[in-house]
Design a protein around this motif. Structure first.
Motif, PDB file in Angstrom:
ATOM      1  N   GLN A 179       0.835  -1.203   0.000  1.00 35.14           N
ATOM      2  CA  GLN A 179       0.000   0.000   0.000  1.00 35.14           C
ATOM      3  C   GLN A 179       0.875   1.260   0.000  1.00 35.14           C
ATOM      4  O   GLN A 179       0.586   2.231  -0.713  1.00 35.14           O
ATOM      5  CB  GLN A 179      -0.900   0.002   1.237  1.00 35.14           C
ATOM      6  N   GLN A 180       1.922   1.227   0.792  1.00 37.37           N
ATOM      7  CA  GLN A 180       2.827   2.373   0.875  1.00 37.37           C
ATOM      8  C   GLN A 180       3.497   2.638  -0.467  1.00 37.37           C
ATOM      9  O   GLN A 180       3.603   3.791  -0.912  1.00 37.37           O
ATOM     10  CB  GLN A 180       3.878   2.098   1.953  1.00 37.37           C
ATOM     11  N   ARG A 181       3.937   1.571  -1.129  1.00 36.43           N
ATOM     12  CA  ARG A 181       4.594   1.725  -2.426  1.00 36.43           C
ATOM     13  C   ARG A 181       3.626   2.298  -3.475  1.00 36.43           C
ATOM     14  O   ARG A 181       4.013   3.115  -4.315  1.00 36.43           O
ATOM     15  CB  ARG A 181       5.143   0.385  -2.906  1.00 36.43           C
ATOM     16  N   ILE A 182       2.373   1.873  -3.416  1.00 35.94           N
ATOM     17  CA  ILE A 182       1.378   2.385  -4.368  1.00 35.94           C
ATOM     18  C   ILE A 182       1.126   3.878  -4.122  1.00 35.94           C
ATOM     19  O   ILE A 182       1.066   4.668  -5.064  1.00 35.94           O
ATOM     20  CB  ILE A 182       0.073   1.578  -4.250  1.00 35.94           C
ATOM     21  N   VAL A 183       0.986   4.250  -2.862  1.00 38.09           N
ATOM     22  CA  VAL A 183       0.763   5.665  -2.529  1.00 38.09           C
ATOM     23  C   VAL A 183       1.952   6.507  -2.986  1.00 38.09           C
ATOM     24  O   VAL A 183       1.789   7.584  -3.577  1.00 38.09           O
ATOM     25  CB  VAL A 183       0.516   5.829  -1.019  1.00 38.09           C
ATOM     26  N   GLU A 184       3.174   6.023  -2.723  1.00 39.57           N
ATOM     27  CA  GLU A 184       4.377   6.752  -3.145  1.00 39.57           C
ATOM     28  C   GLU A 184       4.377   6.992  -4.656  1.00 39.57           C
ATOM     29  O   GLU A 184       4.746   8.061  -5.122  1.00 39.57           O
ATOM     30  CB  GLU A 184       5.633   5.952  -2.779  1.00 39.57           C
ATOM     31  N   ALA A 185       3.991   5.962  -5.411  1.00 43.58           N
ATOM     32  CA  ALA A 185       4.090   6.039  -6.869  1.00 43.58           C
ATOM     33  C   ALA A 185       2.978   6.866  -7.496  1.00 43.58           C
ATOM     34  O   ALA A 185       3.171   7.463  -8.564  1.00 43.58           O
ATOM     35  CB  ALA A 185       4.085   4.632  -7.463  1.00 43.58           C
ATOM     36  N   THR A 186       1.811   6.914  -6.844  1.00 43.66           N
ATOM     37  CA  THR A 186       0.653   7.547  -7.479  1.00 43.66           C
ATOM     38  C   THR A 186       0.288   8.901  -6.879  1.00 43.66           C
ATOM     39  O   THR A 186      -0.551   9.609  -7.443  1.00 43.66           O
ATOM     40  CB  THR A 186      -0.582   6.625  -7.391  1.00 43.66           C
ATOM     41  N   ALA A 187       0.884   9.267  -5.757  1.00 44.28           N
ATOM     42  CA  ALA A 187       0.514  10.531  -5.105  1.00 44.28           C
ATOM     43  C   ALA A 187       0.873  11.720  -5.976  1.00 44.28           C
ATOM     44  O   ALA A 187       0.125  12.697  -6.074  1.00 44.28           O
ATOM     45  CB  ALA A 187       1.184  10.644  -3.744  1.00 44.28           C
ATOM     46  N   ASP A 188       2.049  11.668  -6.601  1.00 42.63           N
ATOM     47  CA  ASP A 188       2.480  12.742  -7.488  1.00 42.63           C
ATOM     48  C   ASP A 188       2.163  12.324  -8.914  1.00 42.63           C
ATOM     49  O   ASP A 188       2.790  11.423  -9.462  1.00 42.63           O
ATOM     50  CB  ASP A 188       3.986  12.978  -7.327  1.00 42.63           C
ATOM     51  N   ARG A 189       1.186  12.990  -9.539  1.00 40.03           N
ATOM     52  CA  ARG A 189       0.766  12.580 -10.874  1.00 40.03           C
ATOM     53  C   ARG A 189       1.683  13.118 -11.965  1.00 40.03           C
ATOM     54  O   ARG A 189       1.455  12.902 -13.140  1.00 40.03           O
ATOM     55  CB  ARG A 189      -0.674  13.036 -11.137  1.00 40.03           C
ATOM     56  N   GLN A 190       2.729  13.875 -11.571  1.00 36.80           N
ATOM     57  CA  GLN A 190       3.690  14.314 -12.570  1.00 36.80           C
ATOM     58  C   GLN A 190       4.499  13.115 -13.045  1.00 36.80           C
ATOM     59  O   GLN A 190       4.688  12.147 -12.310  1.00 36.80           O
ATOM     60  CB  GLN A 190       4.643  15.365 -11.965  1.00 36.80           C
ATOM     61  N   PRO A 191       5.003  13.150 -14.289  1.00 40.17           N
ATOM     62  CA  PRO A 191       5.815  12.032 -14.768  1.00 40.17           C
ATOM     63  C   PRO A 191       6.971  11.769 -13.827  1.00 40.17           C
ATOM     64  O   PRO A 191       7.685  12.686 -13.408  1.00 40.17           O
ATOM     65  CB  PRO A 191       6.316  12.527 -16.138  1.00 40.17           C
ATOM     66  N   GLN A 192       7.146  10.510 -13.477  1.00 36.62           N
ATOM     67  CA  GLN A 192       8.148  10.144 -12.489  1.00 36.62           C
ATOM     68  C   GLN A 192       9.350   9.494 -13.150  1.00 36.62           C
ATOM     69  O   GLN A 192       9.235   8.847 -14.173  1.00 36.62           O
ATOM     70  CB  GLN A 192       7.577   9.136 -11.493  1.00 36.62           C
ATOM     71  N   MET A 193      10.514   9.672 -12.546  1.00 36.83           N
ATOM     72  CA  MET A 193      11.666   8.885 -12.942  1.00 36.83           C
ATOM     73  C   MET A 193      11.557   7.544 -12.232  1.00 36.83           C
ATOM     74  O   MET A 193      11.419   7.493 -11.011  1.00 36.83           O
ATOM     75  CB  MET A 193      12.980   9.565 -12.540  1.00 36.83           C
ATOM     76  N   MET A 194      11.580   6.482 -13.004  1.00 35.31           N
ATOM     77  CA  MET A 194      11.555   5.163 -12.387  1.00 35.31           C
ATOM     78  C   MET A 194      12.879   4.938 -11.679  1.00 35.31           C
ATOM     79  O   MET A 194      13.905   5.533 -12.017  1.00 35.31           O
ATOM     80  CB  MET A 194      11.328   4.080 -13.444  1.00 35.31           C
ATOM     81  N   GLU A 195      12.858   4.077 -10.690  1.00 32.51           N
ATOM     82  CA  GLU A 195      14.046   3.827  -9.883  1.00 32.51           C
ATOM     83  C   GLU A 195      15.251   3.484 -10.736  1.00 32.51           C
ATOM     84  O   GLU A 195      16.377   3.829 -10.420  1.00 32.51           O
ATOM     85  CB  GLU A 195      13.760   2.682  -8.906  1.00 32.51           C
ATOM     86  N   CYS A 196      15.002   2.786 -11.856  1.00 37.80           N
ATOM     87  CA  CYS A 196      16.101   2.307 -12.679  1.00 37.80           C
ATOM     88  C   CYS A 196      16.534   3.321 -13.731  1.00 37.80           C
ATOM     89  O   CYS A 196      17.537   3.129 -14.405  1.00 37.80           O
ATOM     90  CB  CYS A 196      15.695   1.012 -13.375  1.00 37.80           C
ATOM     91  N   ASP A 197      15.772   4.426 -13.926  1.00 31.86           N
ATOM     92  CA  ASP A 197      16.059   5.326 -15.038  1.00 31.86           C
ATOM     93  C   ASP A 197      17.443   5.962 -14.919  1.00 31.86           C
ATOM     94  O   ASP A 197      18.087   6.219 -15.928  1.00 31.86           O
ATOM     95  CB  ASP A 197      14.998   6.434 -15.128  1.00 31.86           C
ATOM     96  N   GLY A 198      17.868   6.236 -13.688  1.00 33.45           N
ATOM     97  CA  GLY A 198      19.169   6.856 -13.501  1.00 33.45           C
ATOM     98  C   GLY A 198      20.266   5.868 -13.189  1.00 33.45           C
ATOM     99  O   GLY A 198      21.370   6.273 -12.815  1.00 33.45           O
ATOM    100  N   CYS A 199      19.965   4.591 -13.354  1.00 35.35           N
ATOM    101  CA  CYS A 199      20.934   3.564 -12.998  1.00 35.35           C
ATOM    102  C   CYS A 199      22.049   3.510 -14.039  1.00 35.35           C
ATOM    103  O   CYS A 199      21.791   3.321 -15.227  1.00 35.35           O
ATOM    104  CB  CYS A 199      20.231   2.205 -12.901  1.00 35.35           C
ATOM    105  N   LYS A 200      23.303   3.672 -13.626  1.00 39.00           N
ATOM    106  CA  LYS A 200      24.424   3.669 -14.559  1.00 39.00           C
ATOM    107  C   LYS A 200      24.547   2.334 -15.266  1.00 39.00           C
ATOM    108  O   LYS A 200      24.924   2.261 -16.432  1.00 39.00           O
ATOM    109  CB  LYS A 200      25.719   3.997 -13.816  1.00 39.00           C
ATOM    110  N   TYR A 201      24.207   1.254 -14.551  1.00 37.53           N
ATOM    111  CA  TYR A 201      24.269  -0.067 -15.155  1.00 37.53           C
ATOM    112  C   TYR A 201      23.296  -0.152 -16.322  1.00 37.53           C
ATOM    113  O   TYR A 201      23.614  -0.656 -17.382  1.00 37.53           O
ATOM    114  CB  TYR A 201      23.953  -1.130 -14.097  1.00 37.53           C
ATOM    115  N   ARG A 202      22.092   0.390 -16.117  1.00 39.31           N
ATOM    116  CA  ARG A 202      21.090   0.332 -17.175  1.00 39.31           C
ATOM    117  C   ARG A 202      21.492   1.227 -18.345  1.00 39.31           C
ATOM    118  O   ARG A 202      21.315   0.881 -19.510  1.00 39.31           O
ATOM    119  CB  ARG A 202      19.730   0.753 -16.624  1.00 39.31           C
ATOM    120  N   GLU A 203      22.063   2.406 -18.045  1.00 40.87           N
ATOM    121  CA  GLU A 203      22.504   3.285 -19.121  1.00 40.87           C
ATOM    122  C   GLU A 203      23.599   2.627 -19.950  1.00 40.87           C
ATOM    123  O   GLU A 203      23.611   2.703 -21.170  1.00 40.87           O
ATOM    124  CB  GLU A 203      23.002   4.606 -18.520  1.00 40.87           C
ATOM    125  N   PHE A 204      24.521   1.940 -19.270  1.00 43.58           N
ATOM    126  CA  PHE A 204      25.586   1.235 -19.977  1.00 43.58           C
ATOM    127  C   PHE A 204      24.993   0.151 -20.867  1.00 43.58           C
ATOM    128  O   PHE A 204      25.372   0.000 -22.032  1.00 43.58           O
ATOM    129  CB  PHE A 204      26.558   0.614 -18.962  1.00 43.58           C
TER     130      PHE A 204
END
Length: 283
Positions: free
Chosen positions: A246-271
């Motif tokens: 429930q907490q994770r859902i509230v965190e993700a949906t409370a701000d309706r602005q486009p969010q950076m996903m946890e992995c978006d800034g991950c250097k491993y993923r960028e590589f």
């Protein structure tokens, strides 16, 4: 049904197991959640080893319209959470441009998980007739990953457990991918004169690895008859898991602005993206 919830579908993503009982437990978990909150639309899919995998699950959830909230029922953020699920969500956005897909954080190593571990430790100690914690070793046993951050999360939970107990030894072990393994840590604790050893699985649900751990425990008891062993419960259906979701859902949906996903800034993923690499699962 609340109009906001009516336009929202929760897509619970389990890892998936070759052992059917593991997947059935996740389905049962979802059923219990629906019983607690009948106003919510909750669907289930899996990363692997199941009939309904990520793409099908995302497409099914999108059929309801509105918002799809993707909730990983996963403890630690390794390749599945950082790369694989986000990649599938990105493809789903292309297939369903009219749908808002929101990606929640994984459960993580946190106070709520610590509460469950402490409860499971107490139950296991009662099975051993409440021995002296100073000569009772504890081993927090996780899945193991090629991601050092995910492995470090297990070490964090073991340290927190040590801080809030009277045990002289609280160690970590892994069932695969990385080291140390369970047998090595048991041997080390016995050399340090532990008379009892409690193994706490850092797993959400049953599956092939839980069954393997039970077999390992049986062999260890035969190998070291002078030591008393107890196997704690996996994390399972505890109330803290529901509250975390429930907490994770509230965190993700409370701000309706486009969010950076946890992995978006991950250097491993960028590589990986720069080098044309996706996620590859290694058993």
């Amino acid at each position: 049904m609340n109009s906001n919830l009516q336009a929202q579908t929760i897509l619970l993503v389990g890892h998936g197991s070759r052992e059917p009982s593991g997947n059935l437990e996740i389905q049962a978990f979802a059923d219990l959640w629906r019983g607690r909150e009948p106003q919510r639309r909750i669907e289930v899919c899996f990363i692997e080893f199941a009939d309904v995998l990520l793409d099908v699950g995302l497409d099914n959830a999108a059929q309801h319209g509105g918002q799809v909230v993707v909730v990983p029922l996963i403890l630690n953020a390794a390749g599945h959470v950082k790369m694989e699920i986000p990649e599938h969500i990105e493809h789903a956005r292309l297939r369903h441009p009219q749908i808002e897909f929101v990606y929640c954080r994984h459960l993580g190593s946190c106070e709520e998980i610590l509460v469950i571990l402490k409860r499971n430790l107490r139950k296991a100690l009662h099975e051993l007739d409440v021995p002296d914690p100073r000569n009772t070793g504890v081993i927090v046993l996780g899945r193991g990953s090629s991601d050092r951050v995910a492995n470090g999360e297990l070490a964090k939970m073991a340290r927190w457990l040590y801080e809030e107990s009277d045990h002289d030894l609280v160690d970590i072990a892994f069932t695969g991918i990385t080291h140390p393994r369970l047998e090595s840590v048991v041997q080390r604790q016995i050399k340090q004169e532990m008379r009892q050893i409690v193994v706490l699985p850092f797993y959400l649900f049953t599956g092939t690895l839980i069954e393997r751990i039970r077999r390992q425990m049986s062999r260890l008891q035969s190998q070291y008859p002078q030591v008393h062993f107890a196997l704690g419960n996996y994390l399972g259906f505890e109330d803290e898991i529901y509250r975390l979701l429930q907490q994770r859902i509230v965190e993700a949906t409370a701000d309706r602005q486009p969010q950076m996903m946890e992995c978006d800034g991950c250097k491993y993923r960028e590589f990986a993206a720069d080098h044309g690499q996706g996620h590859h699962h290694h058993p």
